[in-house]
Motif scaffolding. Structure first.
Motif, mmCIF file in Angstrom:
data_model
loop_
_atom_site.group_PDB
_atom_site.id
_atom_site.type_symbol
_atom_site.label_atom_id
_atom_site.label_comp_id
_atom_site.label_asym_id
_atom_site.label_seq_id
_atom_site.Cartn_x
_atom_site.Cartn_y
_atom_site.Cartn_z
ATOM 1 N N ALA A 2 -36.529 -4.341 8.077
ATOM 2 C CA ALA A 2 -36.743 -5.631 8.720
ATOM 3 C C ALA A 2 -38.122 -5.627 9.356
ATOM 4 C CB ALA A 2 -35.667 -5.875 9.770
ATOM 5 N N ARG A 3 -38.787 -6.781 9.335
ATOM 6 C CA ARG A 3 -40.147 -6.829 9.856
ATOM 7 C C ARG A 3 -40.279 -7.694 11.107
ATOM 8 N NH1 ARG A 3 -44.044 -4.987 6.274
ATOM 9 N NH2 ARG A 3 -43.091 -3.229 5.191
ATOM 10 N N HIS A 4 -39.674 -8.869 11.067
ATOM 11 C CA HIS A 4 -39.914 -9.775 12.192
ATOM 12 C C HIS A 4 -39.356 -9.165 13.487
ATOM 13 C CE1 HIS A 4 -39.885 -13.336 14.757
ATOM 14 N NE2 HIS A 4 -40.784 -13.826 13.917
ATOM 15 N N PRO A 5 -40.112 -9.282 14.589
ATOM 16 C CA PRO A 5 -39.659 -8.697 15.855
ATOM 17 C C PRO A 5 -38.257 -9.151 16.256
ATOM 18 C CG PRO A 5 -41.908 -9.481 16.077
ATOM 19 C CD PRO A 5 -41.458 -9.874 14.699
ATOM 20 N N TYR A 6 -37.920 -10.393 15.938
ATOM 21 C CA TYR A 6 -36.587 -10.870 16.315
ATOM 22 C C TYR A 6 -35.498 -10.148 15.523
ATOM 23 C CZ TYR A 6 -32.577 -13.877 17.117
ATOM 24 O OH TYR A 6 -31.328 -14.336 17.452
ATOM 25 N N THR A 7 -35.693 -10.047 14.219
ATOM 26 C CA THR A 7 -34.710 -9.342 13.388
ATOM 27 C C THR A 7 -34.567 -7.904 13.857
ATOM 28 O OG1 THR A 7 -35.663 -10.630 11.587
ATOM 29 C CG2 THR A 7 -34.024 -8.993 10.997
ATOM 30 N N ARG A 8 -35.692 -7.273 14.118
ATOM 31 C CA ARG A 8 -35.642 -5.880 14.544
ATOM 32 C C ARG A 8 -34.931 -5.739 15.884
ATOM 33 N NH1 ARG A 8 -41.478 -3.319 13.827
ATOM 34 N NH2 ARG A 8 -40.382 -1.593 14.819
ATOM 35 N N SER A 9 -35.201 -6.696 16.790
ATOM 36 C CA SER A 9 -34.546 -6.639 18.102
ATOM 37 C C SER A 9 -33.043 -6.801 17.965
ATOM 38 C CB SER A 9 -35.079 -7.752 19.007
ATOM 39 O OG SER A 9 -36.470 -7.728 19.060
ATOM 40 N N LEU A 10 -32.642 -7.758 17.128
ATOM 41 C CA LEU A 10 -31.210 -7.988 16.928
ATOM 42 C C LEU A 10 -30.527 -6.726 16.416
ATOM 43 C CD1 LEU A 10 -30.429 -11.393 15.203
ATOM 44 C CD2 LEU A 10 -29.855 -10.642 17.509
ATOM 45 N N LEU A 11 -31.152 -6.106 15.409
ATOM 46 C CA LEU A 11 -30.550 -4.904 14.831
ATOM 47 C C LEU A 11 -30.461 -3.786 15.865
ATOM 48 C CD1 LEU A 11 -32.298 -5.011 11.354
ATOM 49 C CD2 LEU A 11 -29.831 -5.136 11.770
ATOM 50 N N GLN A 12 -31.428 -3.759 16.770
ATOM 51 C CA GLN A 12 -31.423 -2.732 17.807
ATOM 52 C C GLN A 12 -30.353 -2.976 18.863
ATOM 53 O OE1 GLN A 12 -33.536 0.019 18.709
ATOM 54 N NE2 GLN A 12 -34.015 -0.016 16.532
ATOM 55 N N SER A 13 -29.917 -4.216 18.990
ATOM 56 C CA SER A 13 -29.046 -4.511 20.128
ATOM 57 C C SER A 13 -27.557 -4.352 19.818
ATOM 58 C CB SER A 13 -29.330 -5.915 20.679
ATOM 59 O OG SER A 13 -29.192 -6.865 19.669
ATOM 60 N N ILE A 14 -27.205 -4.019 18.574
ATOM 61 C CA ILE A 14 -25.771 -3.802 18.334
ATOM 62 C C ILE A 14 -25.420 -2.339 18.573
ATOM 63 C CG2 ILE A 14 -24.690 -5.530 16.866
ATOM 64 C CD1 ILE A 14 -26.066 -4.313 14.505
ATOM 65 N N PRO A 15 -24.256 -2.107 19.202
ATOM 66 C CA PRO A 15 -23.833 -0.728 19.443
ATOM 67 C C PRO A 15 -23.627 -0.035 18.101
ATOM 68 C CG PRO A 15 -22.401 -2.297 20.592
ATOM 69 C CD PRO A 15 -23.265 -3.081 19.670
ATOM 70 N N SER A 16 -24.150 1.185 17.956
ATOM 71 C CA SER A 16 -23.947 1.890 16.690
ATOM 72 C C SER A 16 -23.152 3.166 16.942
ATOM 73 C CB SER A 16 -25.299 2.216 16.047
ATOM 74 O OG SER A 16 -25.983 3.139 16.868
ATOM 75 N N ALA A 17 -22.582 3.679 15.870
ATOM 76 C CA ALA A 17 -21.666 4.809 15.995
ATOM 77 C C ALA A 17 -22.356 6.037 16.583
ATOM 78 C CB ALA A 17 -21.090 5.149 14.626
ATOM 79 N N GLY A 18 -23.599 6.270 16.179
ATOM 80 C CA GLY A 18 -24.259 7.499 16.561
ATOM 81 C C GLY A 18 -24.700 7.558 18.013
ATOM 82 N N ALA A 19 -24.900 6.406 18.621
ATOM 83 C CA ALA A 19 -25.570 6.396 19.920
ATOM 84 C C ALA A 19 -24.676 5.888 21.041
ATOM 85 C CB ALA A 19 -26.836 5.561 19.829
ATOM 86 N N ALA A 20 -23.464 6.413 21.121
ATOM 87 C CA ALA A 20 -22.550 5.961 22.161
ATOM 88 C C ALA A 20 -23.137 6.221 23.539
ATOM 89 C CB ALA A 20 -21.217 6.677 22.018
#
Lengths: 320, 338, 312
Positions: free
Chosen positions: B246-264
């Motif tokens: 993903a390139r756009h800052p918004y898309t990247r931010s969104l992807l960063q803001s969901i809880p992921s399995a690895g980073a509890a």
């Protein structure tokens, strides 16, 4: 659905008993009793007391109530001292007139309310809606008896289009066509003046139901199906908005009772309402008691009718 | 596979607030292809639902500019009678809340029947009933004959959504629009409904526009993704590219803001500021500018346009070049709000 | 000693009907739940709609009458079969609700909303009260100037912060958060989750976190209890549940979580299909004749699952 109705009916029994007790106690609280008006005031008080004893008027109130209730159940409400005839016969004569007046009023109420409510709701925020809403506000604000008096004066006395009193022209033979026509002619103006006022509640109610339903999500679903605007209205909006109105029907009866009391007096229409008011002013309490009981029972039945219709038309209630 | 089904060109949908019109969908151009699932992702206020409603012509009080080409004609400005021949027939729609999307006073069978009747008035009642039963079976409803006569409130949420889907696919549409179809449902039911939509698409070869805020749903379903922010599309890419590059800052931010399995238990990424309301959208320059204030103004384009940075991968504005997230520590310390 | 201990909690609602509205049967919304939360930890209660997770939370705080069972707070019973022991618990346990749009009174200013619990429990002068509210707003990251605004002037995330400010006003020890982020957008959700973790550290808070979203539960919780039709099907640490699920229902729930890697789609589809088949085939073994879960049995020191007898 039958369960709901059955449950409502079981609730109704204590309601009516309670009502009758209240009515009875109120009548008791009135000054004087059945003998006060009936007898010559010069009679010996001892004889009066004897009479009272004989009639059970010295018994405790619940015994008297029981006697009264048993008689009332058999249609015996005592004597009217003014007309010197049994109350039940007296009310019986008047009831037919009131029933016809009420039926025509109801019919006119819906004949006015449904088209006006639909126009107002469907085209809300247009001049037509504003005009109709204006009318409903006027209807809410105007007291029924003043409005009726104005109609009576304009169309009855001034223009002379309608009769100003009675329920039928004197001298017409009962059962003839002329008699029926005369009857209709006599109730037209009273029914119309009452309908024009009582209809505003239904107009408003229907209008807000339609505006409300218009914005529901299932209307969008209907449009997404490719339904034309007129089909959306007829199939989804109107149907869903009219059902609550149908359920309101029973409560209209309660409203009519209040209305006929005034209307019949203003138009000197010989019905129960007129009888009620004149009996109050002449302290003919046995008549008043019977009428209050009758009106109360009619209101309770009206509510029952409404609930039954509602459970019939709305599947969500039917299930419970 | 790549055959074009719908082409949206410069679509602007504006709503009237007070005396002015404000664009909720602002100059959106997009194509939907046959047999693909195109996801439109965005948060509330991004204009994604307004876009879906525009395609179906369901806005009653909006100003629509631009074109939506379908089957050789511009359906954005069709008269109602012509549009009604398409809606429910070639264009089907699935709604978010299945309870409110169904008429509470009609049995579900008749509600499905209605859409068949509207587009095939010559079919007999018996034929239509047969079709409805088949449809109920197709969307996985047990005892279809019995269910036909039930009212919406007598069904569970998942079953209701199946009814809504049956209505949408009754006439085998070529385009299916699903507006947050699983938001109101439980996880296991969500999975079933998504599987159903996917299967129906595969059977019919229809194009599907899936409107959602849930990136998990997107990852599971989409072939291509369009990300919307403040009424505009900011990025379009196929699903693999979008999730890995993903390139756009918004898309990247969104992807960063969901809880992921690895980073509890670790801090989630937070986008600074809030989504501006319709009246207060910055209409000049990059609309995401205010939410990445640490990026130099010069990095943005004056009038941001979509750039094709790889075949099929479009990004709005130039601010994605050299975009980086600020120091995590610095960001977590002060919650950016108001 | 755990901060909160729930023993064999049952909440049954009567179903009335018939002509005389008699009690016909009861719905066992919560049917024998046990849980314990250590101070400073987050316990996640997971389940689908109708599982009884919300009822459990509400029963603990006293919003639903308890049919039977005990709730111990700091070792003291707060509702022991309807009896009240611990009086201070009302201050010490607070709740955050799901919908920030409907849980705040729209006609009240932020000041009044946040100060409401203070007014109930502490006698403060108007000036002190205002200062406290300003501090609280600052703590939740809202500017103190917003004190005279009304809820509708805030975004969803901000509203949820107002709800949190109200919840922490009395310095509670336990917060019951019922789906605190499910009505919020992804980015706002991240804000609120971060913030909940932040104040947990700062104020030494303990959370009972109720949610249907397993992704969020995994992110937030140390221990997890999975509910189905009012009963537990499995309970354990986050690692127990996610890495070693024992009950077929838990497995099904976990495999339903959307996966962020589209290249795994086909594999995942096969896997889900296998789990679904197993679920359907083994349903009768894992659930009793009424479709309810069996009593929990230990799998390891921290891990319990409602496994059928023949396995145990």
């Amino acid at each position: 659905m039958w369960k709901t109705t059955a449950r409502r009916m079981t609730i109704m029994v204590p309601q009516i008993v309670l009502l009758s007790i209240l009515v009875f106690l109120l009548a008791k609280a009135m000054p004087g009793d059945a003998l006060t008006g009936l007898l010559d005031p010069s009679i010996d008080p001892a004889a009066l007391d004897e009479q009272r004893e004989r009639l059970g008027l010295n018994n405790p109130w619940y015994v008297q109530y029981w006697d009264w209730a048993v008689k009332a159940l058999h249609g015996d409400f005592g004597q009217s001292f003014r007309f010197k005839m049994p109350v039940s016969d007296l009310i019986g004569q008047r009831m037919t007139n009131t029933v016809w007046l009420s039926l025509l009023t109801l019919a006119l109420t819906y004949l006015i309310a449904i088209p006006l409510g639909i126009i107002s709701g469907r085209y809300h925020d247009t001049w037509a809606d504003r005009a109709i809403t204006g009318y409903t506000y006027l209807g809410f604000a105007a007291p029924l008896f003043i409005f009726a008096l104005i109609l009576l004066w304009v169309f009855g006395f001034h223009l002379g289009w309608f009769p100003t009193e009675g329920s039928v022209a004197p001298g017409t033979a009962s059962g003839s066509l002329a008699y029926v026509m005369s009857k209709i002619y006599h109730i037209l103006l009273p029914a119309l003046s009452m309908a024009l006022i009582t209809t505003v509640t239904t107009v408003q109610y229907l209008r807000s139901e339609i505006i409300d339903t218009k914005q529901k999500d299932f209307i969008i679903t209907a449009r997404a199906k490719g339904a034309s605007e007129s089909r959306v209205y007829n199939r989804h909006i109107l149907r869903n908005s009219l059902l609550p109105i149908a359920a309101f029907f029973g409560y209209e009866i309660t409203g009519l009772i209040g209305g006929t009391v005034f209307i019949e007096s203003i138009f000197s229409y010989p019905g129960m309402g007129q009888l009620f008011l004149s009996s109050i002013s002449l302290r003919d309490f046995s008549v008043v008691t019977a009428l209050v009981l009758l009106y109360g029972a009619a209101s309770i039945l009206g509510a029952l009718l409404s609930d039954t219709i509602l459970s019939f038309v709305d599947p969500r209630i039917r299930i419970k | 596979m790549n055959e074009e089904l719908v082409r949206i060109e410069h679509l602007t949908t504006s709503f009237r607030i007070g005396d002015d019109y404000y664009a909720a969908v602002d100059d959106v151009s997009l194509t939907v292809r046959k047999n693909e699932i195109l996801a439109i992702v965005g948060e509330s206020g991004s204009g994604k639902s307004a876009l879906a409603f525009s395609i179906m012509g369901l806005h009653t009080r909006a100003r629509i500019e631009g074109s939506i080409f379908y089957g050789g004609q511009d359906i954005a400005h069709l008269p109602p009678s012509k549009l009604n021949r398409l809606r429910g027939n070639e264009l089907g729609m699935i709604f978010q809340d299945p309870l409110s999307a169904l008429n509470p006073l009609m049995v579900v069978g008749s509600q499905i029947d209605e859409v068949i009747l509207l587009h095939h008035p010559k079919r007999s009642a018996k034929e239509r009933k047969r079709s409805v039963i088949d449809l109920l079976e197709k969307v996985g409803i047990p005892r279809p004959e019995h269910t036909y006569g039930l009212f919406p409130h007598e069904l569970s949420g998942g079953m209701r959504q199946r009814i809504v889907i049956a209505i949408a696919i009754a006439n085998e549409p070529k385009l299916l629009i699903a507006d947050e179809p699983t938001t109101a449902l439980d996880v296991t039911i969500q999975l079933q409904i998504l599987e159903l939509i996917k299967r129906l698409k595969e059977d019919s070869g229809a194009g599907v526009v899936l409107i959602t805020h849930d990136l998990g749903v997107v990852a599971e379903m989409a072939d291509r993704v369009a990300v919307m922010y403040a009424g505009q599309i900011v990025e379009i890419a196929d699903i693999y590219t979008l999730l890995s590059d993903a390139r756009h800052p918004y898309t990247r931010s969104l992807l960063q803001s969901i809880p992921s399995a690895g980073a509890a238990k670790s801090k989630l990424h937070v986008i600074q500021g809030i989504v501006p309301s319709l009246q207060h959208l910055p209409r000049q320059g990059c609309r995401f500018r205010g939410r990445i204030p640490w990026i130099d103004e010069a990095a943005h384009e004056e009038q941001p346009t979509m750039h094709e940075i790889a075949p099929g991968h479009f990004v709005r504005c130039t601010c994605h070049k050299n975009f980086r997230f600020p120091n995590r520590k610095e960001e977590g310390a002060r919650l950016a709000i108001t | 000693m755990p901060l909160l201990e729930v023993q064999d909690l049952k909440v049954h609602f009567p179903v009335r009907g018939g002509i005389f509205n008699r009690k016909l049967r009861s719905i066992k919304a919560v049917d024998g739940i046990r849980l314990a939360i250590e101070q400073g930890r987050t316990y996640g209660l997971v389940g689908e709609s109708g599982s009884g997770k919300t009822t459990t939370g509400r029963a603990i705080i006293g919003l639903h009458p308890i049919t039977s069972g005990t709730v111990l707070f700091e070792g003291q019973p707060i509702f022991g079969d309807g009896l009240r022991g611990h009086a201070g618990f009302r201050k010490d346990i607070q709740m955050i609700f799901q919908d920030p749009y409907s849980s705040l009174n729209p006609k009240k200013r932020v000041l009044d909303i946040v100060a409401e619990p203070l007014r109930n429990f502490e006698k403060l002068s108007a000036r002190e009260e205002k200062r406290r509210v300003e501090q609280l707003l600052e703590q939740v990251g809202l500017s103190p100037e917003t004190i005279h605004k009304y809820p509708h002037q805030f975004s969803g995330g901000q509203r949820q912060r107002i709800g949190i400010a109200r919840a922490i006003a009395l310095k509670p020890k336990l917060i019951i958060a019922d789906e605190p982020v499910s009505a919020l957008d992804v980015s706002v959700q991240a804000q609120v989750l971060n913030f909940l973790q932040e104040i947990q550290e700062r104020l030494q808070l303990t959370y009972l976190f109720i949610s249907h979203d397993l992704g969020i539960i995994r992110h937030m919780c140390d221990h997890i209890g999975i509910m189905y039709k009012g009963r537990y099907v499995e309970q354990g640490t986050t690692a127990d549940i996610f890495e070693n699920p024992q009950h077929i229902y838990t497995k099904r729930l976990i495999t339903a979580i959307p996966d962020m890697d589209p290249s795994k789609r086909e594999r995942l589809r096969q896997f889900r299909l296998a789990v679904k088949t197993e679920y359907e085939q083994a349903y009768d073994r894992y659930f009793d004749a009424d479709g309810l879960a069996y009593p929990l049995r230990p799998v390891s020191a921290t891990h319990l699952a409602a496994l059928p007898e023949e396995r145990g």
